[in-house]
Each structure stands twice: as C-alpha cells, then as structure tokens.
Design a protein around this motif. Structure first.
Motif, PDB file in Angstrom:
ATOM      1  N   PHE A  57      19.587  82.908  68.355  1.00 15.13           N
ATOM      2  CA  PHE A  57      18.283  83.558  68.577  1.00 15.13           C
ATOM      3  C   PHE A  57      18.354  85.074  68.339  1.00 15.13           C
ATOM      4  O   PHE A  57      17.446  85.802  68.731  1.00 15.13           O
ATOM      5  CB  PHE A  57      17.766  83.264  69.989  1.00 15.13           C
ATOM      6  CG  PHE A  57      17.284  81.843  70.134  1.00 15.13           C
ATOM      7  CD1 PHE A  57      15.965  81.513  69.839  1.00 15.13           C
ATOM      8  CD2 PHE A  57      18.151  80.830  70.510  1.00 15.13           C
ATOM      9  CE1 PHE A  57      15.519  80.206  69.932  1.00 15.13           C
ATOM     10  CE2 PHE A  57      17.718  79.515  70.604  1.00 15.13           C
ATOM     11  CZ  PHE A  57      16.396  79.193  70.320  1.00 15.13           C
ATOM     12  N   VAL A  58      19.437  85.529  67.704  1.00 19.43           N
ATOM     13  CA  VAL A  58      19.564  86.952  67.401  1.00 19.43           C
ATOM     14  C   VAL A  58      19.119  87.213  65.953  1.00 19.43           C
ATOM     15  O   VAL A  58      18.465  88.212  65.662  1.00 19.43           O
ATOM     16  CB  VAL A  58      21.010  87.447  67.630  1.00 19.43           C
ATOM     17  CG1 VAL A  58      21.123  88.936  67.334  1.00 19.43           C
ATOM     18  CG2 VAL A  58      21.444  87.161  69.058  1.00 19.43           C
ATOM     19  N   GLY A  59      19.484  86.296  65.074  1.00 21.88           N
ATOM     20  CA  GLY A  59      19.047  86.419  63.676  1.00 21.88           C
ATOM     21  C   GLY A  59      19.470  87.742  63.063  1.00 21.88           C
ATOM     22  O   GLY A  59      18.682  88.380  62.362  1.00 21.88           O
ATOM     23  N   SER A  60      20.724  88.136  63.351  1.00 20.54           N
ATOM     24  CA  SER A  60      21.245  89.406  62.850  1.00 20.54           C
ATOM     25  C   SER A  60      20.366  90.577  63.278  1.00 20.54           C
ATOM     26  O   SER A  60      20.234  91.556  62.571  1.00 20.54           O
ATOM     27  CB  SER A  60      21.438  89.375  61.333  1.00 20.54           C
ATOM     28  OG  SER A  60      22.169  90.506  60.916  1.00 20.54           O
ATOM     29  N   TRP A  61      19.697  90.445  64.437  1.00 14.46           N
ATOM     30  CA  TRP A  61      18.829  91.472  65.032  1.00 14.46           C
ATOM     31  C   TRP A  61      17.508  91.601  64.279  1.00 14.46           C
ATOM     32  O   TRP A  61      16.839  92.628  64.348  1.00 14.46           O
ATOM     33  CB  TRP A  61      19.536  92.846  65.132  1.00 14.46           C
ATOM     34  CG  TRP A  61      20.845  92.747  65.850  1.00 14.46           C
ATOM     35  CD1 TRP A  61      22.057  92.487  65.275  1.00 14.46           C
ATOM     36  CD2 TRP A  61      21.086  92.848  67.266  1.00 14.46           C
ATOM     37  NE1 TRP A  61      23.046  92.427  66.254  1.00 14.46           N
ATOM     38  CE2 TRP A  61      22.471  92.647  67.464  1.00 14.46           C
ATOM     39  CE3 TRP A  61      20.258  93.092  68.367  1.00 14.46           C
ATOM     40  CZ2 TRP A  61      23.063  92.675  68.730  1.00 14.46           C
ATOM     41  CZ3 TRP A  61      20.843  93.122  69.615  1.00 14.46           C
ATOM     42  CH2 TRP A  61      22.235  92.917  69.788  1.00 14.46           C
ATOM     43  N   GLY A  62      17.132  90.571  63.551  1.00 13.46           N
ATOM     44  CA  GLY A  62      15.793  90.578  62.944  1.00 13.46           C
ATOM     45  C   GLY A  62      15.658  90.145  61.498  1.00 13.46           C
ATOM     46  O   GLY A  62      14.644  89.564  61.141  1.00 13.46           O
ATOM     47  N   PRO A  63      16.640  90.434  60.654  1.00 13.26           N
ATOM     48  CA  PRO A  63      16.436  90.121  59.233  1.00 13.26           C
ATOM     49  C   PRO A  63      16.291  88.641  58.899  1.00 13.26           C
ATOM     50  O   PRO A  63      15.601  88.294  57.935  1.00 13.26           O
ATOM     51  CB  PRO A  63      17.705  90.665  58.558  1.00 13.26           C
ATOM     52  CG  PRO A  63      18.275  91.652  59.507  1.00 13.26           C
ATOM     53  CD  PRO A  63      17.869  91.199  60.875  1.00 13.26           C
ATOM     54  N   MET A  64      16.944  87.760  59.675  1.00  9.42           N
ATOM     55  CA  MET A  64      17.092  86.385  59.206  1.00  9.42           C
ATOM     56  C   MET A  64      15.886  85.509  59.554  1.00  9.42           C
ATOM     57  O   MET A  64      16.006  84.464  60.185  1.00  9.42           O
ATOM     58  CB  MET A  64      18.389  85.769  59.776  1.00  9.42           C
ATOM     59  CG  MET A  64      19.640  86.645  59.636  1.00  9.42           C
ATOM     60  SD  MET A  64      19.848  87.483  58.058  1.00  9.42           S
ATOM     61  CE  MET A  64      20.039  86.127  56.951  1.00  9.42           C
ATOM     62  N   ILE A  65      14.730  85.896  59.090  1.00  9.45           N
ATOM     63  CA  ILE A  65      13.502  85.150  59.405  1.00  9.45           C
ATOM     64  C   ILE A  65      13.514  83.755  58.778  1.00  9.45           C
ATOM     65  O   ILE A  65      12.846  82.844  59.263  1.00  9.45           O
ATOM     66  CB  ILE A  65      12.244  85.952  58.991  1.00  9.45           C
ATOM     67  CG1 ILE A  65      10.979  85.341  59.597  1.00  9.45           C
ATOM     68  CG2 ILE A  65      12.135  86.079  57.469  1.00  9.45           C
ATOM     69  CD1 ILE A  65       9.736  86.229  59.484  1.00  9.45           C
ATOM     70  N   LEU A  66      14.301  83.575  57.718  1.00  4.70           N
ATOM     71  CA  LEU A  66      14.399  82.240  57.104  1.00  4.70           C
ATOM     72  C   LEU A  66      15.567  81.450  57.671  1.00  4.70           C
ATOM     73  O   LEU A  66      15.814  80.321  57.255  1.00  4.70           O
ATOM     74  CB  LEU A  66      14.607  82.369  55.589  1.00  4.70           C
ATOM     75  CG  LEU A  66      13.566  83.179  54.822  1.00  4.70           C
ATOM     76  CD1 LEU A  66      13.885  83.150  53.328  1.00  4.70           C
ATOM     77  CD2 LEU A  66      12.169  82.632  55.074  1.00  4.70           C
ATOM     78  N   GLY A  67      16.305  82.044  58.583  1.00  4.33           N
ATOM     79  CA  GLY A  67      17.569  81.448  59.020  1.00  4.33           C
ATOM     80  C   GLY A  67      18.679  81.953  58.096  1.00  4.33           C
ATOM     81  O   GLY A  67      18.420  82.695  57.150  1.00  4.33           O
ATOM     82  N   HIS A  68      19.909  81.547  58.419  1.00  7.71           N
ATOM     83  CA  HIS A  68      21.074  82.042  57.665  1.00  7.71           C
ATOM     84  C   HIS A  68      21.312  81.226  56.408  1.00  7.71           C
ATOM     85  O   HIS A  68      21.050  80.019  56.367  1.00  7.71           O
ATOM     86  CB  HIS A  68      22.327  81.940  58.547  1.00  7.71           C
ATOM     87  CG  HIS A  68      22.254  82.782  59.788  1.00  7.71           C
ATOM     88  ND1 HIS A  68      22.504  84.141  59.786  1.00  7.71           N
ATOM     89  CD2 HIS A  68      21.937  82.468  61.071  1.00  7.71           C
ATOM     90  CE1 HIS A  68      22.365  84.618  61.025  1.00  7.71           C
ATOM     91  NE2 HIS A  68      22.015  83.625  61.824  1.00  7.71           N
ATOM     92  N   ALA A  69      21.866  81.882  55.417  1.00  7.75           N
ATOM     93  CA  ALA A  69      22.322  81.226  54.184  1.00  7.75           C
ATOM     94  C   ALA A  69      21.230  80.354  53.580  1.00  7.75           C
ATOM     95  O   ALA A  69      21.482  79.219  53.165  1.00  7.75           O
ATOM     96  CB  ALA A  69      23.596  80.413  54.461  1.00  7.75           C
TER      97      ALA A  69
END
Ligand SMILES: *Cc1c(COP(=O)(O)O)cnc(C)c1O
Length: 429
Positions: A57-69
């Motif tokens: 639920f951190v999502g790299s502090w915001g960027p990962m709105i699509l999820g990772h990879a």
C-alpha cells in the motif's frame, strides 16, 4: 517472519550509507522496525530478500498507480533502452510527454521536465521569485515540497517522523524568506498575504496534503487561496507531485476546479523512473532559460527511459473508466475500514481523497498539522508491525498516505481489511 538476509544487508548498509538508507523514512525507526530489503515487486505485491511477500500500500510513495512491473510500462522501457539510455539532447519522447501533460492538466500551457519532485518545486519557486521580483515563499505547516533549503520549515512526514523542527545546514537567511502557516485556515492566510510588510512572491500548497498523512482541503480553502493570490498578484503554485494523475488526469486542480499559475508534477508521470516537471501559464514559463532569464538545467532532464515509462503509464490511466474504477474501489475500501475501526472502538479518523488515504489513530478530525500531530504514532507503530507480520506493507509512519493502485483487486483489499480487523482487536487488548 524470516529476516536474516535483510538484517545482514542492513548491517552492511549502515557502515556505508548514513542510517543505512538513501531516504530517511525508509529506515522505519518511528514504527520500531529495521528496514526490509526488497528484491522485487509485481502488481500490488512486493517481495523482500528473505522471500516474504506483502500486499503493498506504499506504491513507492505514489508513482505506482498501475501497480509494479506493469507489462506496458516494462515494454516501453525495454524498447526505449535498446536505442540508448540518455542523449543529453532533445528527443521525440519529450515532446510526446509534454503534449500529454499540457493536454491533461488544465493550467499547464508549457512544461519543463526535471529529474525529481524536489527539483520541480525548487525550480518553480525560483521562477515565481524571478517573475515577481519578490522574495517570500508562503507554505503550509505539514506540507512537504521536497528537500530544498527553502522548504525545510515544518515540512511534513520525514521531518515530523524524526521529530526535528527543520534542518541544520539550512541557513537562517534562507528560512527567513519562507513563512509556514496552518493548512486550512483562511483567516491566517488572508492576514498573511495582505500583510504589507511582507514581500510575498508565491504560495505553494499541496492541494490535497499527503505528507502529514492525507488531509483534504476544507471546502472553500483552495478557492479563497486562488482569489487572494490573484488579487494580490502572488504566484499560486500547486504541488501536485502526489495528486497529479492520482485523483484525475488533471490532478487536484481538475478534481476541485481551481487553477493555479504553476504546477509541480513528479511520481506518476515517470511511471516509477526518476522524474519531475513544472509547468503553467505561458507568460510565466516563458521566463525560463533559454527563453527567459531564470536559469534551470539538467543533464538527465527529459531522460528517454523516464519519458517512455511516463508515457506508457499515462496511456493506461487515460483509458475510459480508469479513475472511476480506482476511486470507487478506494471509496469502498475506506468505508469498510471505517466500519472495522468503529466495531473495534479504536479511536480512528480516516481521511481519504480518491485512492489516497490515511487512517489516523486520533479521535478528532485531522484537518491540519497540529491535529495530525495529535494522532497516536506509537499505536500506529504497533498496528504497522502487526500488519507487516500478516503480510501487509504499509508506510512506516503515521504521517503518510496509503495508496490503492489499479492492481489491487477487491480480494486483495478484503485480505487487508480482514487483517486490519484482527490488528485493531489486538490494539484494544
Ligand atoms: C514526493 C514529493 C515531493 C518530492 O519529490 P521527490 O521526487 O521525492 O524529490 C515534492 N512534493 C510532494 C507533494 C511530494 O509528495
């Protein structure tokens, strides 16, 4: 939970890197943990070097709105990399991303790409000062605008978590030109901006605060801010490094229908690669070198990999229904979490705007920095550790946002809710 390899790496890291980390909140001190070292992430999960997998639920502090990879983002990076990773010269991808940003963000006529959110905000205030010929920057307590000297006054999450008021190394001469006033207080705002002894160049604000935990602007706050700054010829800067493409394609300014003069972006527009941007009215942006005299430059600015990752991300979020689905899912999640908290009788206040939220361990509404600080950070620490042990990766501080991404399914969210229910029960024992 097995943590040997993380512990070993942390020992090595502490000898080489201050605090063992490259950004302070990652050290997890305020939640009483040592950091786990991440080896990979995919969708809404993140996996550490010991093989533990968490719902993120951190999502790299915001960027990962699509999820990772995300496959489309990875493809774009891979394809672009084959043609070289940096040119130090103009490339078509910059024009393409600039086109997308100017089309999506209502107040941006022209944009300049940089390599981080910090660079974006730092450059935006330089520009505002150059444009107005004035010195003073007004910010709000608990808002974070990156780590440039001028902003390290009551600067939100990292600084709150460490419990230091500002930072040594920032000269008084610089801080003297930064005024920090309470968020959501229109009376103090008006009094400050109308003070004839102040030489206010700009006001910078997180239109939804995300760095003292999530705090929404009160109805009318942004409108009054816009009206006063317009009347007094003060440049209004929205720091949308988190909210840009998070709440809507046009960020908080589209969401609330209030247009600033300058906007700072970062995080999502780089799709997980280092990026930032500042943009706004043509008349002001034309002051930036080489079109105008306000200097700002960058070796890696407009980096092709970052542009490609950003473009791929924007392509996905611009598909019909993206934000409706994300915001609706987040609203459901927030509402369920509130019910669980109510059943457990742990005093909490859930603040949520779109897919960003913070569950404060506070009985009263959290509307500004002072009320955020009344949250029980020690209780958050216990909750954090219980959630982590159960496989949920939350921000290691009470004063941060939790982000829902497009990759979180209802089942994933339900799993987090089930665990939160258990955790809240233990908090009452
Ligand atoms: C993250 C953040 C920044 C700083 O961006 P970096 O890329 O970390 O330098 C600035 N403003 C806000 C609102 C942020 O959340």
């Amino acid at each position: 939970m097995k943590t040997e390899l993380s512990a070993q790496l942390f020992t090595q890291a502490k000898a080489l890197i201050p605090g063992g980390v490259h950004s302070p909140v990652r050290a997890c001190r305020s939640v009483g943990c040592d950091p786990l070292f991440v080896s990979k992430a995919s969708g809404c999960t993140i996996t550490d070097v010991d093989g533990n997998t968490f719902l993120d639920f951190v999502g790299s502090w915001g960027p990962m709105i699509l999820g990772h990879a995300h496959p489309e983002v990875l493809d774009a990076i891979r394809q672009t990399a084959l043609d070289g990773t940096s040119f130090g010269a103009s490339s078509p991808l910059e024009v393409e991303l600039a086109t997308q940003v100017c089309a999506a963000v209502p107040s941006i006529d022209m944009v300049r790409f940089v390599s981080s959110g910090t660079e974006a905000t730092m450059s935006a205030i330089r520009l505002a000062r150059g444009y107005t010929g004035r010195k003073v920057v007004v910010k709000f307590d608990g808002c974070y605008h990156g780590h440039a000297d001028s902003f390290l006054v009551k600067a939100g999450s990292g600084v709150i978590t460490l419990g230091i008021p500002g930072s040594p190394g920032v000269p008084d001469d610089i801080v003297r030109n930064t005024l920090s006033i309470p968020y959501n207080d229109v009376a103090v705002l008006e009094q400050t901006l109308r003070d004839p002894s102040l030489d206010v160049a700009c006001v910078i604000v997180e239109p939804v605060a995300g760095n003292m935990g999530v705090v929404a602007p009160k109805p009318g706050f942004l409108r009054v801010l816009r009206e006063l700054t317009r009347e007094l010829d003060i440049v209004l800067i929205f720091d949308e490094v988190i909210t840009g493409f998070r709440l809507a394609p046009g960020g908080a300014q589209e969401h609330f229908g209030i247009l600033p003069d300058l906007t700072c972006l970062g995080k999502i527009i780089g799709g997980g690669l280092p990026v930032g941007a500042y943009g706004g009215r043509r008349e002001i942006m034309s002051m930036v070198a080489p079109e105008g005299p306000v200097y700002q430059a960058g070796t890696l600015s407009g980096n092709p990999l970052a542009m490609a990752a950003g473009l791929a991300t924007l392509r996905v979020v611009r598909r019909p229904g993206f934000y409706e689905e994300l915001n609706e899912k987040s609203a459901w999640f927030g509402a369920e979490l509130e019910k669980i908290a109510a059943r457990s009788s742990v005093p909490t206040t859930l603040n949520r705007v779109g897919s960003m939220m913070t569950c404060f361990f506070a009985a009263d509404p959290v509307v500004d920095y002072a009320s955020a600080l009344r949250a029980d950070a020690a209780r958050y620490g216990q909750h954090y550790r219980q959630m982590l042990a159960g496989g949920i990766w939350l921000a290691p501080s009470q004063f941060e946002a939790a982000f829902v991404s497009a990759a979180h399914s209802r089942q994933h969210l339900q799993q987090a809710l089930d665990l939160a229910e258990l955790s809240f029960k233990k908090l009452m024992d």
